[in-house]
Scaffold this active site. Structure first.
Site, short mmCIF file in Angstrom:
data_model
loop_
_atom_site.label_atom_id
_atom_site.label_comp_id
_atom_site.label_asym_id
_atom_site.label_seq_id
_atom_site.Cartn_x
_atom_site.Cartn_y
_atom_site.Cartn_z
N GLY A 175 6.07 69.04 42.40
CA GLY A 175 6.64 70.37 42.00
C GLY A 175 7.12 70.13 40.53
O GLY A 175 7.47 68.96 40.11
N ARG A 232 0.55 70.71 40.46
CA ARG A 232 -0.52 71.18 40.78
C ARG A 232 -0.98 71.75 39.12
O ARG A 232 -2.18 71.62 38.76
CB ARG A 232 -0.59 72.48 41.63
N THR A 233 -0.04 72.18 38.43
CA THR A 233 -0.14 72.74 37.23
C THR A 233 0.29 71.60 36.31
O THR A 233 1.64 71.29 36.00
CB THR A 233 0.30 74.14 36.78
N LEU A 234 -0.75 70.95 35.88
CA LEU A 234 -0.25 69.57 35.29
C LEU A 234 0.65 69.77 33.65
O LEU A 234 1.47 69.16 33.53
CB LEU A 234 -1.42 68.56 34.60
N ASP A 281 22.96 72.23 39.99
CA ASP A 281 22.18 72.15 40.89
C ASP A 281 21.99 70.87 41.14
O ASP A 281 21.67 70.07 42.08
CB ASP A 281 20.79 72.77 40.55
N LYS A 340 17.71 82.77 35.92
CA LYS A 340 18.12 81.43 35.53
C LYS A 340 18.22 81.14 34.07
O LYS A 340 19.18 80.45 33.33
CB LYS A 340 17.68 80.42 36.10
P1 NAP Z 1 9.33 77.43 41.15
O1 NAP Z 1 10.16 77.27 40.03
O2 NAP Z 1 8.65 78.73 41.40
O3 NAP Z 1 8.35 76.30 41.32
C1 NAP Z 1 7.69 76.07 42.42
C2 NAP Z 1 6.65 74.88 42.35
O4 NAP Z 1 5.94 74.86 43.65
C3 NAP Z 1 5.92 74.83 41.27
O5 NAP Z 1 5.75 73.38 40.86
C4 NAP Z 1 4.42 75.15 41.76
O6 NAP Z 1 3.32 74.62 41.15
C5 NAP Z 1 4.72 74.63 43.29
N1 NAP Z 1 3.76 75.28 44.16
C6 NAP Z 1 3.79 76.37 44.64
N2 NAP Z 1 2.62 76.61 45.56
C7 NAP Z 1 2.05 75.66 45.63
C8 NAP Z 1 0.73 75.43 45.97
N3 NAP Z 1 0.22 76.25 47.02
N4 NAP Z 1 0.28 73.78 45.85
C9 NAP Z 1 0.93 73.07 44.95
N5 NAP Z 1 2.11 73.42 44.53
C10 NAP Z 1 2.45 74.77 44.48
O7 NAP Z 1 10.52 77.27 42.47
P2 NAP Z 1 11.95 76.60 42.46
O8 NAP Z 1 12.97 77.37 42.06
O9 NAP Z 1 11.79 75.19 41.88
O10 NAP Z 1 12.06 76.47 44.03
C11 NAP Z 1 11.32 75.40 44.89
C12 NAP Z 1 11.94 75.43 46.13
O11 NAP Z 1 13.09 74.80 45.84
C13 NAP Z 1 12.03 76.63 46.79
O12 NAP Z 1 11.71 76.82 48.06
C14 NAP Z 1 13.50 77.11 46.83
O13 NAP Z 1 14.12 77.78 47.80
C15 NAP Z 1 14.10 75.45 46.71
N6 NAP Z 1 15.58 75.39 46.22
C16 NAP Z 1 16.36 74.93 46.89
C17 NAP Z 1 17.63 74.63 46.15
C18 NAP Z 1 18.78 74.16 47.19
O14 NAP Z 1 19.98 74.30 46.68
N7 NAP Z 1 18.44 73.38 48.24
C19 NAP Z 1 17.77 74.88 44.88
C20 NAP Z 1 16.61 75.59 44.15
C21 NAP Z 1 15.69 75.70 44.92
P3 NAP Z 1 2.55 75.13 40.09
O15 NAP Z 1 3.51 75.04 38.85
O16 NAP Z 1 1.13 74.72 39.78
O17 NAP Z 1 2.60 76.84 40.33
#
Ligand code: NAP
Length: 281
Positions: free
Chosen positions: A129, A153-155, A103, A67
């Site tokens: 998140g 989690r990661t401030l 998005d 992205k």
């Molecule tokens: P990302 O950039 O990898 O971010 C993941 C987030 O989850 C980070 O803030 C991470 O915290 C947190 N996290 C992961 N494991 C954790 C744990 N064990 N405890 C606490 N926090 C945790 O992912 P993303 O692209 O934002 O996607 C997130 C979700 O949104 C996914 O499930 C994705 O499929 C969904 N999504 C849906 C759409 C839709 O159209 N509906 C669009 C985009 C994304 P850290 O920073 O501390 O690692």
């Protein structure tokens, strides 16, 4: 060169429902075009874009992990992509290749559809998140005039996002959510917790303001444990499927010059597919 095919570019993309979504619209609109998966590793992005102009692509969607990595291959990014710091849609403007991001439109289109009027008196949101999905949710919520508290989690990642968005956005350690949700109108899960094959999102909703809308951007499963818990407490809930459907409208209309509709039939098509492939979804 006739252009009539679009792509979803990422790694992995095998699970993506975008081909089903755009395939439905292409058929519905009677357009002679296609929407294809392109699974491309980061090291192969150069090769993917090398002959792009002569490849017949009308554009496409970009997903994890590309992205931001696609930006150097584009002529420019538009205001939405700039604001979210990421690209999810590539399209042509004349002979210029542009990166956009739909998005936030998807995020808002979904909640507008499922909870009409949700933002009439809404002042504050809490987002769990600080990854890619948070960028979209925060941008969307800020654009509707809400203050946005980001707990992560990661401030440092939450701080970086709050700094990026500026006024109205604040960063907080994860555990602060308990106090913050007492005075929030929208609570959003933007972590990957609760998604299929991930641990559940384990949050305590006992302090959540009555009447707050609870939104989970995850759509596999369709109803996460987080949404079930919120529903059981009487909150209106929003799942993530509509975010996917609504974000697709902008790309499709740019590529194929027809504005498609998000219909109950389309939603049902994807619901059936998710349920068929995900036991318990
Ligand atoms: P990302 O950039 O990898 O971010 C993941 C987030 O989850 C980070 O803030 C991470 O915290 C947190 N996290 C992961 N494991 C954790 C744990 N064990 N405890 C606490 N926090 C945790 O992912 P993303 O692209 O934002 O996607 C997130 C979700 O949104 C996914 O499930 C994705 O499929 C969904 N999504 C849906 C759409 C839709 O159209 N509906 C669009 C985009 C994304 P850290 O920073 O501390 O690692």
């Amino acid at each position: 060169m006739r252009r009539n095919k679009a792509f979803v570019l990422g790694q992995p993309v095998g699970h993506s429902r975008s081909p089903m979504l755009h395939g439905y619209w292409l058929k519905k609109e009677g357009i002679d075009g296609s929407y294809e998966r392109r699974e491309v590793a980061p090291v192969d992005l150069d090769a993917f874009f090398a002959h792009f102009r002569d490849s017949g692509w009308v554009g496409g969607n970009v997903t994890v992990p590309h992205k931001t990595a696609v930006i150097p291959y584009l002529d420019r990014i538009d205001a939405d992509a700039e604001a979210m710091g990421a690209v999810n849609t590539v399209y042509w403007e004349g002979d210029k290749l542009i990166g956009g991001n739909s998005d936030a439109i998807g995020f808002l289109g979904n909640i507008d559809e499922l909870v009409p009027g949700w933002d009439r008196n809404a002042k504050r949101a809490v987002i769990l998140g600080a990854g890619g999905a948070t960028r979209a949710a925060a941008y969307g919520l800020l654009s509707r005039g809400l203050e946005v508290a980001i707990c992560n989690r990661t401030l440092d990642k939450a701080k970086a996002l709050a700094k990026h968005f500026g006024q109205g956005a604040t960063a907080h350690p994860w555990d602060d959510y308990r106090a913050l949700i007492a005075d929030c109108d929208v609570l959003v899960n933007c972590t990957s917790l609760g998604m299929l094959n991930q641990p559940p999102l384990d949050v305590d909703l006992s302090n959540l303001k009555p009447g707050a809308v609870v939104y989970d951007v995850i759509y596999v499963p369709l109803e996460t444990e987080f949404l079930k818990a919120a529903k059981a407490r009487g909150h209106k809930t929003v799942d993530g499927l509509g975010m996917l459907l609504h974000q697709g409208v902008k790309g499709f209309s740019r590529w194929f010059e027809k504005t498609p509709e998000v219909t109950p039939e389309l939603r049902q098509l994807l619901v059936d597919d998710i349920r068929a492939k995900t036991p318990g979804a």
